[in-house]
Design a protein around this motif. Structure first.
Motif, PDB file in Angstrom:
ATOM      1  N   VAL A 135     -83.893 -71.567 -30.396  1.00  0.00           N
ATOM      2  CA  VAL A 135     -83.640 -70.632 -29.621  1.00  0.00           C
ATOM      3  C   VAL A 135     -83.817 -69.191 -30.202  1.00  0.00           C
ATOM      4  CG1 VAL A 135     -82.676 -69.383 -27.447  1.00  0.00           C
ATOM      5  CG2 VAL A 135     -82.849 -71.853 -27.683  1.00  0.00           C
ATOM      6  N   SER A 168     -80.044 -75.057 -24.583  1.00  0.00           N
ATOM      7  CA  SER A 168     -81.351 -74.951 -24.920  1.00  0.00           C
ATOM      8  C   SER A 168     -82.489 -75.247 -23.907  1.00  0.00           C
ATOM      9  CB  SER A 168     -81.812 -75.433 -26.338  1.00  0.00           C
ATOM     10  OG  SER A 168     -81.708 -76.834 -26.298  1.00  0.00           O
ATOM     11  N   ASP A 212     -87.484 -70.516 -26.362  1.00  0.00           N
ATOM     12  CA  ASP A 212     -87.324 -71.706 -27.195  1.00  0.00           C
ATOM     13  C   ASP A 212     -88.693 -72.133 -27.714  1.00  0.00           C
ATOM     14  OD1 ASP A 212     -88.517 -73.420 -25.194  1.00  0.00           O
ATOM     15  OD2 ASP A 212     -86.563 -73.663 -24.526  1.00  0.00           O
ATOM     16  N   GLN A 259     -83.623 -77.715 -29.666  1.00  0.00           N
ATOM     17  CA  GLN A 259     -84.476 -76.855 -29.842  1.00  0.00           C
ATOM     18  C   GLN A 259     -84.177 -75.660 -30.598  1.00  0.00           C
ATOM     19  OE1 GLN A 259     -86.530 -75.719 -26.298  1.00  0.00           O
ATOM     20  NE2 GLN A 259     -87.476 -78.245 -25.984  1.00  0.00           N
ATOM     21  N   PRO A 303     -84.145 -71.954 -21.872  1.00  0.00           N
ATOM     22  CA  PRO A 303     -82.718 -71.782 -22.310  1.00  0.00           C
ATOM     23  C   PRO A 303     -81.620 -71.106 -21.244  1.00  0.00           C
ATOM     24  CG  PRO A 303     -84.180 -70.610 -23.495  1.00  0.00           C
ATOM     25  CD  PRO A 303     -85.159 -71.296 -22.518  1.00  0.00           C
TER      26      PRO A 303
END
Length: 376
Positions: free
Chosen positions: A310, A301, A367, A308, A274
């Motif tokens: 994070v 991300s 993530d 996703q 990320p």
């Protein structure tokens, strides 16, 4: 030729007076002229012929004025045929060349990939026996080249990892042995008749996700290497078409470009870390209590195709706390570093009264994309 009967009488000039006789008794004789076959004759309409490479062709009325013998001869009833010799050029023909004994038509089928000038000869033959063959008549057949489409094969589809090759000196990925058996002419041209032509590859997008590459793929014609420049942080599948072009032209129906051969480029997903930024250093006043302000800006991300979750965290690297140099003494949640909210990115903490100092902290973002294929 044939037979003729004659009667011969000898006569003198003294006459027949007084019962004289001036003529002999007749004598019969036969003169026979025996048949001697004469060679057939013919004319050629043209002794310099032109044809295109690799065709089945011919010339109507190529041999004309066909006769069983010369003018005045009586050879009616004979049949005439023709013999054609190709000599060292025999391999130029799949069939023929041949000349029809009645029509005089020339016919042949040329072998592929041969061109140039073939020197040939033809003569007439009758079935009368004896001197039944004419003199040889020479003629030439110029076979003009017709460009054949260039040829190649592909080794198959291509699978690479996301961002592969981007951090190399060229910023590109090289797939060796991608295009094989590259030739300026047809694959079956064992003679290599078009080997002096120059060739180039053309690669075009057909379907799928065109954004997985930053520029169109290319193929090095000298060694068949595929050159890819992937788009950063993108993954997906796209189909491309590859054609090979030569400089042989299209005259006389020639073809200077191959059919397109397709391949699939599969850029395999690799999790990317990320990306975020922070507001900067934070200064607060001793005994100011509760603090919550925007601090972390999560840019994305990972790659644009990643969706996703994070998680943000703070790790204390160094501390200088007056009164004991203990981080736990600074915050109300004793023993814990400041917290960052995953959703808002706010930095949050509550100060204990009476304490002050400096902290050097590190902000981590993680993530849930995993580490398969070298992901981060």
């Amino acid at each position: 030729y044939g037979s003729a009967n004659f009667t011969v009488v000898a006569q003198d000039s003294l006459g027949t007076d007084n019962g004289g006789v001036d003529a002999s008794d007749p004598a019969n004789i036969t003169i026979t002229v025996l048949f001697v076959n004469q060679p057939p004759v013919f004319d050629l309409a043209n002794t310099s012929l032109f044809e295109h490479e690799g065709v089945a062709g011919g010339v109507s009325g190529f041999a004309s004025n066909i006769s069983m013998g010369p003018v005045g001869s009586n050879e009616v009833g004979q049949n005439v045929s023709f013999e054609v010799e190709s000599g060292m050029f025999a391999s130029w023909f799949v069939s023929g060349p041949s000349v029809d004994g009645v029509t005089g038509d020339l016919s042949y089928e040329l072998a592929p990939f041969v061109n140039g000038v073939a020197e040939l000869r033809v003569r007439a033959v009758d079935d009368g026996g004896g001197a039944n063959k004419s003199e040889w008549n020479n003629f030439s057949l110029t076979v003009l080249p017709v460009n054949d489409a260039p040829s190649f094969v592909l080794s198959g589809n291509v699978t690479v990892f996301e961002n592969e090759g981007l951090d190399s000196g060229d910023g590109a990925l090289f797939v060796e042995g991608f295009a094989l058996s590259v030739g300026a002419g047809a694959a079956s041209d064992a003679l290599g008749t078009e080997s002096d032509q120059r060739t180039t590859f053309d690669v075009s997008f057909v379907s799928g996700d065109s954004f997985i590459v930053s520029e169109a793929p290319s193929v090095n014609v000298s060694d068949g290497t595929l050159i890819l420049k992937l788009a950063r942080n993108r993954f997906g599948v796209a189909t491309f078409g590859v054609r090979l072009l030569d400089d042989g032209g299209v005259e006389r129906g020639g073809v200077n470009v191959s059919d397109a051969r397709l391949f699939v480029l599969n850029v395999t997903y690799v999790n990317q870390p990320p990306v975020f930024s922070i507001a900067g250093n934070v200064s607060v006043i001793q005994d100011s209590g509760y603090y919550s302000q925007p601090f972390v800006n999560l840019t994305d991300s990972g790659s644009p195709d990643e969706d996703q979750v994070v998680s943000l965290s703070v790790v204390v690297l160094e501390s200088d706390v007056v009164g004991g140099n203990n981080v736990a003494n600074l915050f109300e949640a004793r023993g814990q570093a400041p917290d960052i909210d995953d959703a808002s990115g706010n930095l949050t903490f509550t100060l204990l009264e009476g304490w002050y100092g400096d902290l050097l902290v590190r902000v981590d973002a993680a993530d849930n994309g995993g580490t398969d294929n070298g992901g981060v």
